[in-house]
Design a protein around this motif. Sequence first.
Motif, PDB file in Angstrom:
ATOM      1  N   ALA A  12      10.748 -61.081   3.417  1.00 18.05           N
ATOM      2  CA  ALA A  12      11.118 -59.703   3.086  1.00 18.05           C
ATOM      3  C   ALA A  12      11.091 -59.491   1.579  1.00 18.05           C
ATOM      4  O   ALA A  12      10.603 -58.463   1.082  1.00 18.05           O
ATOM      5  N   THR A  13      11.605 -60.461   0.837  1.00 22.70           N
ATOM      6  CA  THR A  13      11.593 -60.365  -0.625  1.00 22.70           C
ATOM      7  C   THR A  13      10.174 -60.245  -1.145  1.00 22.70           C
ATOM      8  O   THR A  13       9.873 -59.396  -1.998  1.00 22.70           O
ATOM      9  N   LEU A  14       9.280 -61.085  -0.656  1.00 23.87           N
ATOM     10  CA  LEU A  14       7.901 -61.026  -1.133  1.00 23.87           C
ATOM     11  C   LEU A  14       7.247 -59.694  -0.791  1.00 23.87           C
ATOM     12  O   LEU A  14       6.502 -59.132  -1.601  1.00 23.87           O
ATOM     13  N   ALA A 215      13.292 -52.115  -3.125  1.00 22.03           N
ATOM     14  CA  ALA A 215      12.499 -53.117  -3.847  1.00 22.03           C
ATOM     15  C   ALA A 215      12.976 -54.539  -3.647  1.00 22.03           C
ATOM     16  O   ALA A 215      12.224 -55.477  -3.919  1.00 22.03           O
ATOM     17  N   PHE A 216      14.217 -54.737  -3.152  1.00 23.31           N
ATOM     18  CA  PHE A 216      14.792 -56.072  -3.070  1.00 23.31           C
ATOM     19  C   PHE A 216      15.447 -56.383  -1.729  1.00 23.31           C
ATOM     20  O   PHE A 216      15.809 -57.528  -1.483  1.00 23.31           O
ATOM     21  N   GLY A 217      15.629 -55.388  -0.875  1.00 21.27           N
ATOM     22  CA  GLY A 217      16.398 -55.604   0.344  1.00 21.27           C
ATOM     23  C   GLY A 217      15.673 -56.460   1.373  1.00 21.27           C
ATOM     24  O   GLY A 217      14.474 -56.738   1.235  1.00 21.27           O
ATOM     25  N   ASP A 279      11.143 -63.127 -13.926  1.00 18.27           N
ATOM     26  CA  ASP A 279      10.593 -62.167 -12.963  1.00 18.27           C
ATOM     27  C   ASP A 279      11.686 -61.606 -12.055  1.00 18.27           C
ATOM     28  O   ASP A 279      12.667 -62.265 -11.721  1.00 18.27           O
ATOM     29  N   ASN A 280      11.477 -60.355 -11.623  1.00 18.90           N
ATOM     30  CA  ASN A 280      12.399 -59.689 -10.700  1.00 18.90           C
ATOM     31  C   ASN A 280      12.712 -60.525  -9.473  1.00 18.90           C
ATOM     32  O   ASN A 280      13.853 -60.548  -8.998  1.00 18.90           O
ATOM     33  N   ALA A 281      11.699 -61.151  -8.920  1.00 18.42           N
ATOM     34  CA  ALA A 281      11.893 -61.876  -7.665  1.00 18.42           C
ATOM     35  C   ALA A 281      12.872 -63.026  -7.822  1.00 18.42           C
ATOM     36  O   ALA A 281      13.486 -63.472  -6.845  1.00 18.42           O
TER      37      ALA A 281
END
Length: 366
Positions: A12-14, A215-217, A279-281
Motif C-alpha cells: 500500500a505504501t509503495l 499519499a501514505f495510508g 525520502d517520503n517513503a
Amino acid sequence: MTVLDARALNRATLARQLLLDHADLPVLDAVAHLCGLQAQEPQEPYVGLWSRLRAFDPAGLSDLLTGRSVVRTHLMRRTVHLLTADDALAWRSRHDAMLRQRVLGTYRRELDGIDLDELAAAGRAVMADDEPRSMTELARALAERWPAPGPRALGEMLIAALVPMAQLPPRGLWRTKAGVRNMPLSSWLGREIDPPTQDGSDPVGQALARRYLAAFGPAASADLRAWCGLAGLPAAVAAIREELVTFRDERGRELLDLPGMPRPDPDTPAPVRFLPAFDNALLGYHDRGRIVDDAHRGLSVAGARVVLVDARVAATWSVEAGTVNVTPLRRFSSAERTAVAEQGEELASFLSDSESRRVRVAAAPG
C-alpha cells in the motif's frame, strides 16, 4: 476489523508513494500528491521524482521553481520541503507554533528573554524591500539590537519559524549549486499566506489528514504526527473520522484510510527503486518498519540513499566520479542483482551529463 499484515502495508505504501508503478502524472500534480518532498539536499527531489514518474524531465521541475508554481520552504518537521505554491500558502500558518517550538528546542538558552513577536516584526521590516538575503545577512542586520544570541540562533528563528520564507532559485535547480537566498514567501509568490481560523475549527488540519492518508495510508495517527510534526491533530482526525475506513496492523494499532484508495494484493511484484536521501517513503511514518528492517532503521535519519528490492530497503547507494555505487545490506539472488544493476545504470544515465553510464554493485555482507 480487517488486519493488514506488514506485506500488505508495504505494498500500500509503495502504491500511494507512486513507487509500485511509474505514474503518468505532470510534475506539479506529483508534488501535490506526495504532499511535497523533503529537500534540504537540493538535488534529491529530482531522484525522488525520477523514481516515481514515467519519462520524468528534470527541466520541468526547474521550470516550476523559477515559475513560482513550486517553492522551497521550511515546513513539516521544520525541514526544508519542496511544495506546490498552493500548499505552502495554505499550510504555513498551521505550522507556525510547531516551527517556533522546534527552533526553541535547539536555541532556547540563546533566545531566552527575547520577545519573539518583536523579533519577527523587526525581521519583516528588514525584508520589506524584497531583496533576497542569506540567513546570516538577515541576522547581522538585527544583531546590533539583539547581540547576545549570535547570528545562528537569530537567523534560524527568523528564517525557519518567525517569517515565512522561500528559498529562491537558483538554489534547487537541476545540476545547479547555489547558496540559500531568502525572500518572504508571500512576496515571492505574490499571494498572502492563508490566515489561521479564529473560530476554533481546524479545516487545514483536516485537509492535511486527508492528503496524508491519500499519499501514505493506511496509517495510524502517530504516523501522521511523525510526518508533519504537528501535535494538535487528534481533533482534526476526529472531525473526519466518519469519512474514513479503519483497519488494524499485526500489533493491534488502529490504521485509518480514505475509502476507495489503492491497497494492492500483498503478493503484487515490486520493482527495484532507488530512493534519495530523506525520502517520503522512509520518513513519512512513525512505524518505518513498512519498508526498512529494524537493523537498518538508522539509515532513514542518517540521510542514506537506499535501494528497494522486493519493496524493502536492501542496499544503499552513492555516486562517485560518475559511477553509481551500490552497497547491499543482504545477499541478492542472481535475478535481484541483475535488476539492481539495470536500474542503477538507468539512474547513472539520468544523473550524468555525459554518455558514461556506470554502476558498481558491491559484494553482499558476510
